[in-house]
Write a protein that holds these residues in place. Structure first.
Motif, mmCIF file in Angstrom:
data_model
loop_
_atom_site.group_PDB
_atom_site.id
_atom_site.type_symbol
_atom_site.label_atom_id
_atom_site.label_comp_id
_atom_site.label_asym_id
_atom_site.label_seq_id
_atom_site.Cartn_x
_atom_site.Cartn_y
_atom_site.Cartn_z
ATOM 1 N N LEU A 181 6.636 -78.035 30.474
ATOM 2 C CA LEU A 181 6.029 -78.260 29.156
ATOM 3 C C LEU A 181 6.645 -77.348 28.086
ATOM 4 O O LEU A 181 5.947 -76.761 27.271
ATOM 5 N N GLY A 182 7.963 -77.211 28.161
ATOM 6 C CA GLY A 182 8.686 -76.486 27.127
ATOM 7 C C GLY A 182 8.640 -74.978 27.229
ATOM 8 O O GLY A 182 9.195 -74.283 26.390
ATOM 9 N N ARG A 194 2.185 -87.858 38.583
ATOM 10 C CA ARG A 194 2.239 -88.910 37.585
ATOM 11 C C ARG A 194 2.524 -90.288 38.203
ATOM 12 O O ARG A 194 3.479 -90.452 38.939
ATOM 13 N N GLY A 195 1.675 -91.250 37.858
ATOM 14 C CA GLY A 195 1.866 -92.618 38.309
ATOM 15 C C GLY A 195 1.421 -92.876 39.733
ATOM 16 O O GLY A 195 1.514 -93.987 40.232
ATOM 17 N N GLU A 214 14.379 -77.881 33.270
ATOM 18 C CA GLU A 214 13.279 -78.812 33.036
ATOM 19 C C GLU A 214 13.620 -80.214 33.536
ATOM 20 O O GLU A 214 12.810 -80.881 34.158
ATOM 21 N N ASP A 230 18.698 -83.721 31.906
ATOM 22 C CA ASP A 230 19.156 -83.894 30.518
ATOM 23 C C ASP A 230 19.094 -82.599 29.707
ATOM 24 O O ASP A 230 19.778 -82.461 28.705
ATOM 25 N N THR A 231 18.225 -81.680 30.091
ATOM 26 C CA THR A 231 18.052 -80.478 29.284
ATOM 27 C C THR A 231 18.882 -79.308 29.816
ATOM 28 O O THR A 231 18.729 -78.188 29.347
#
Lengths: 273, 657
Positions: free
Chosen positions: B36-37, B147-148, B262, B265-266
């Protein structure tokens, strides 16, 4: 005519669809002499995905603007949780738990993705201008709590990598996703999407579909959307309203609508012999 | 030997080293993850508590010593913990490649008889659910990111945190048994099982003992003076032996901090924020970074471009010498220092390499220009040579003795031998694997009774530097029809050093001349196309563009010219080539998961194109089957242009004529 049970029920894929959340009763909307919407009635039930479709100029966006409270219809009533809704200002609508995205992206280009989504939390901020300027104590705690919520949405929509990127530099498909994120940040009860997939390529559309389904599934958010892509609408929605020249010509599950003669005529045209 | 005996006594397994770390430096950071950043950190004491909770959770599921527990997902602290938790209950962790598809996973799970799987997210759980019914041993799936997954049937599915909670509740019942099992772990018990992606055939499960991992971690950490204060970024596949040695073996032994990004991509942002001090990346990562720097410099203003060019020239001239501590004139030193302020410092910061004290690259040959670029910036980038069967390290370069075309001298504890006839490299070390799991035949053909292991690579000791030099895979080195040496990888690497070229496959074994398939690099060529106003709609279209073909042809001819000067390899000049209509892809089986070319499969799949290269046709039409990421199949058809390249007479041949 709908195959939907009257009372709340659980769909085969495990979502709960509740009672009527919002009801449009005999809505008529005119702009001067032009009749944009003519005597339309339909309802939106809790937890469902409701699509509004129709050819160009059918009055879909106007309908969405009536739901969002931006237009006040000349005739008819909008009932929210069974109560008649008086004419309201947009911020009052937002406080009621209605959030939307726009057909033409309406983000702050110069601001970062993060800041844009933070603006969606505005209705959840209680501290005043002065407190926020000093940014100490309550204001700080509040911002941290809101930032956490925003980060959860960033995680949910998988846009971590562009968190600090100015929106103006993003490609179209991602901007659409940021707009959805901002709407979600308001934690809406009902989410209005105006052509969420317009102008996207197949891959972006698939992503967007998945996110819409996930939002509905994960948060139980009721969704009303306008969309042109028939495949998307039929796959995504629980029920569909079909409009043509401001009138409702069909209402029901995707299968029912697909089979309706009036709908086929409106889309394919009628032979005049 | 004293240290070995001591290690065997007290620190004979990873769980025991963990206990030492928790006791001695309990409040130092052990793991970080950006969530979460925000970077979340766990100290050694906190990590030990989390690991114990999961181990207790495994006990509630009835885990027995010798069970296999598979782990699949991107690098996350919780998944590293799962490996150690597995060891604590006497089970063996088996990390899997997260991008592996259904039947690859099914094969490995069935082969190692995994009873439990710890999966990172819904995507991985879905793969497991798909194959579960065909597996006889898999009982339960534990997932990390919920999640999901809320609505999944939870009969054989448990959330990671929930299992930890169950474990904590049952602590009194199981704690003594866990302690007994952990204490019983010896130096020769299995530490981990890693499945090699394998260039041919089914993957093999390499069994590595605690001795292999701990001795290797200790020797290599001492070699590079790794300390407790190092920071590393864990981003390479967890199923790869290198990640296990860096992020588990060495991290545990030295007690340094493992940082998990994270998401994929990051990576770049996360790396800048962490600033690792010890960094490993395969050559293609360094290559991609350099390409992106060059592309961005081309878009920069005139003054910046001038500054960059001016000081990169200085760095190129004196940078490596300064790094190696060799004498350099005062003026050059001054210019280099200015360059550090204007160019190198900011550039290293952007790349996240500011704090790198020890950097390594391995796996493939690295282009000399690329290697020199990083070294000239003052980054201590070195090469190592290793493989899964050796617990990574066979040779590595010592500080101050770094060359772009060698892989260094043997790591402490490693013995090296080169077969006179075949030139194949053999080694023996404390890191040598125990066996291939349930595959005595392969074990016997790889490792002899005295513990010597065949690398499968051909090489020689460079007489000047005393370093090992690798030419090619021993089985790929062949002879051409007229008896000249055929070393495809040597030629492929030379071509791959051009930024336009991503992948090359050279053919010619047993034939009279060499030909090649080429993949262009879409980033570099795409950027070039944009600048030159060339429109393209797809990879295929760009790959077939005549101007692209002209550029590639000029590269091929330059390589031919340089090969002509090499008496040994002059036969490998490329007579004809084509640019493939699709990128070679691991999903189609053309590359391994570590992106190495699978020659045999490519030869079979594109037999029509190879025939075209040898029968002299100018155009070939073909249809190729492709597999998408989700496993669906499709096909693409294309008409390819085959081109002749200029070849140069060699000095030898001129003498013969």
């Amino acid at each position: 005519m709908t195959a939907f049970p009257e009372e709340s029920f659980v769909t085969p894929d495990g979502r709960t669809i509740g009672g009527v959340m919002m009801e449009m009763r005999n809505i008529t909307l005119r702009f001067g002499g032009v009749i944009a919407i003519k005597d339309i009635s339909f309802d939106i039930r809790e937890g469902e995905i409701r699509a509004i479709i129709g050819p160009n100029g059918a009055g879909k966006s106007s309908m969405l603007n009536v739901i969002s409270g931006f237009y006040n219809p000349q005739e008819g009533d909008v009932l929210f949780h069974g109560k008649k809704r008086p004419p309201m200002r947009p911020y009052q609508v937002a406080r009621q738990g209605i959030a939307r995205t726009f057909q033409n992206i309406a983000l702050f280009d110069g601001m970062s993705v993060l800041d844009n989504i933070m603006t969606g939390r505005l209705t959840h901020m209680k501290t005043g201008l002065l407190e926020q300027a000093i940014w100490w104590g309550k204001a700080e705690r509040e911002e941290v709590a809101n930032r956490r919520k925003v980060e959860e949405i960033i995680d949910f929509l998988e846009i971590e990598h562009i968190r600090k990127t100015p929106v103006g530099r993003l490609p179209y498909g991602l901007k659409k996703r940021v707009e959805l994120a901002r709407a979600l940040a308001a934690e809406p009860k009902i989410l209005l999407l105006d052509e969420p997939m317009a102008g996207m390529n197949v891959e972006e559309k698939e992503d967007m579909c998945r996110f819409i389904l996930d939002v509905n599934d994960e948060f139980g958010t009721t969704i009303a959307l306008i969309e042109h892509d028939m495949g998307v609408v039929m796959d995504l929605s629980d029920r569909v309203v079909v409009m043509d020249y401001g009138k409702k010509i069909g209402d029901g599950t995707p299968d029912e609508v697909r089979a309706s003669k009036e709908v086929i005529d409106a889309y394919l045209g009628v032979a005049h012999d | 030997m004293a240290s070995t005996a001591q290690a065997a006594g007290e620190l004979a397994s990873i769980p025991r080293i963990l206990a030492r770390n928790a006791a001695h430096y309990g409040d130092r950071p052990a793991y970080r993850e950006k969530d979460l950043g925000i970077w979340q950190a766990w100290t050694w004491a906190e990590a030990a508590a989390e690991i114990e909770a999961l181990a207790l959770g495994f006990m509630t599921l009835g885990a027995q010593p010798g069970d296999k527990i598979a782990i699949i997902g991107r690098n996350r602290p919780a998944l590293y913990w799962a490996m150690i938790s597995a060891q604590m209950v006497g089970a063996v962790p088996v990390p899997l490649y997260q991008d592996a598809v259904g039947d690859e996973i099914a094969f490995v799970l069935e082969h190692c008889e995994a009873r439990f799987v710890v999966a990172g997210d819904q995507e991985q759980v879905d793969k497991m659910v798909d194959v579960k019914d065909s597996l006889r041993h898999l009982e339960h799936i534990i997932y990390l990111d919920p999640r999901g997954l809320r609505k999944y049937d939870h009969q054989h599915l448990t959330a990671y945190t929930e299992l930890q909670n169950k474990g904590r509740d049952a602590r009194d019942a199981f704690q003594p048994e866990i302690k007994r099992r952990t204490d019983a772990l010896g130096y020769d018990d299995t530490c981990v099982m890693l499945y090699t992606s394998g260039t041919t055939g089914r993957p093999k499960g390499v069994v590595l003992s605690n001795r292999n991992i701990i001795e290797t971690a200790k020797n290599s950490a001492e070699f590079d003076h790794l300390r407790q204060s190092e920071e590393i970024l864990a981003y390479l596949p967890m199923a790869w032996v290198g990640d296990f040695i860096f992020s588990v073996g060495q991290a545990m032994w030295c007690g340094f901090c493992v940082n998990c990004p994270e998401s994929a991509d990051t990576m770049m942002t996360d790396m800048r924020e962490i600033g690792p001090t010890y960094y490993f990346a395969p050559p293609r990562v360094f290559e991609a970074k350099l390409t992106s720097v060059m592309i961005r410099m081309e878009d920069a203003g005139r003054f910046k471009r001038w500054l960059f060019k001016r000081y990169m020239a200085v760095a190129h001239r004196v940078g490596p010498a300064i790094l190696d501590g060799k004498p350099v004139s005062g003026g050059d030193r001054m210019a280099y220092r200015l360059g550090e302020i204007f160019v190198y410092g900011p550039l290293k910061n952007t790349l996240g390499l500011s704090r790198v004290r020890v950097g390594y690259t391995a796996g493939e040959a690295i282009g000399p220009e690329i290697f020199d670029f990083y070294r000239s910036l003052g980054i201590n980038l070195k090469q190592l040579y290793g493989q899964t069967e050796a617990s990574v390290f066979i040779t590595q370069q010592r500080d101050g003795e770094v060359f772009s075309d060698t892989v260094g001298t043997p790591t402490p504890g490693v013995e090296l031998r080169i077969d006179d006839a075949t030139r194949e490299v053999f080694y023996r070390s404390p890191g040598v694997f125990v066996e291939y799991y349930r595959n005595a035949e392969s074990t016997a053909s790889t490792k002899d009774a005295e513990g010597w292991v065949a690398t499968g690579d051909a090489g020689f000791i460079d007489p000047e530097s005393g370093h090992l030099r690798i030419i090619d895979r021993a089985k790929d080195v062949g002879e051409m029809a007229d008896g000249r040496l055929f070393a495809p990888k040597y030629v492929e690497n030379k071509l791959k050093f051009y930024p336009d070229i991503l992948e090359v496959v050279v053919f010619g074994n047993g034939r009279d001349r060499c030909t090649a398939f080429i993949n262009i690099d879409l980033t570099a060529v795409g950027n070039w196309a944009e600048r030159n106003n060339i429109a393209y709609g797809s990879y295929q279209e760009l790959a077939g563009h005549p101007k692209v073909l002209d550029t590639i042809q000029s590269h091929v001819e330059e390589v031919n010219a340089s090969l002509a000067n090499d008496a040994m390899l002059s036969g490998c000049q490329i007579h004809r080539f084509l640019v493939l209509h699709k990128e070679l892809d691991a999903d189609d089986g053309e590359l391994t998961r570590t992106r190495k070319v699978r020659r045999r499969i490519i030869e079979e799949k594109f037999a029509d194109l190879i025939a075209g290269l040898y029968d002299g046709s100018e155009k070939v039409s073909t249809v190729t089957e492709v597999t998408y990421e989700d496993g669906r199949k499709g096909s693409i058809s294309a008409t390819l242009e085959l081109r002749d390249a200029k070849v140069y007479p060699t000095e030898n041949r001129m003498a013969a004529e």
